[in-house]
Design a protein around this motif. Structure first.
Motif: not given
Length: 189
Positions: A163-164, A167
């Motif tokens: 997820e990071t 981003q």
């Protein structure tokens, strides 16, 4: 006026950014969004931004409906933005070097059938890569094997999760994809 079709299958965040980028242009317009699933959130985004949207399921796209819709809207350039279906040969032929895709890795690494979205970020992390990024490429008959047009990199940081990492990759997509589309359109006669 150069007309763009955006093909998408999911949320449509890249599609929305591209539509917003070209809103108000005198020489470029997003003429239609084509969604491959009737439940794709990109449909709502297109309607909110007053862009016509057509839903063409993969079987119908492959049977010629996709090319028919592109021709009916007078499309000059096709942009894939999270479109998960294979582009049929008739579209590849009629839009040779006028169909682009964005991929969330530095191709040729982490490409191919089934490598999209979080699957790519998970694979990048599992391989212990120190950088990732985006690739904008022309489309051909093989998944993620078209000629590379542009790449941008970002670091893979210690402690990153899919997820990071996603981003940072999304930030590259949102910045560079509309700019590269504009540059490529400027090269069309």
């Amino acid at each position: 006026m150069k007309k763009i079709a955006i093909l998408a299958s999911g949320e449509g965040t890249n599609a929305e950014r591209i539509i917003r980028y070209f809103t108000g242009y005198a020489t470029i317009e997003v003429a239609v969004v084509i969604a491959s699933r009737p439940t794709a959130h990109v449909i709502e985004r297109a309607h909110t931004l007053n862009v016509p949207c057509e839903v063409i399921i993969p079987q119908d796209f492959a049977a010629g409906k996709g090319l028919e819709v592109l021709k009916n809207y007078g499309i000059d350039f096709v942009v894939l933005a999270g479109f998960l279906s294979r582009i049929p040969d008739d579209v590849l032929h009629d839009y040779a070097r006028r169909i682009v895709n964005i991929h969330p890795s530095l191709l040729p690494k982490f490409g191919g059938k089934g490598m999209y979205g979080m699957h790519v970020h998970e694979a990048v992390l599992a391989a212990g890569e120190h950088e990732s990024g985006i690739t904008i490429q022309y489309i051909n008959e093989h998944y993620d094997e078209g000629d590379i047009i542009f790449q941008a990199k970002c670091p893979v940081l210690p402690g990153d999760t899919p997820e990071t990492l996603a981003q940072r990759v999304h930030a590259l997509e949102y910045t560079y994809y509309p700019q590269e589309i504009e540059r490529l359109l400027s090269l069309l006669s």
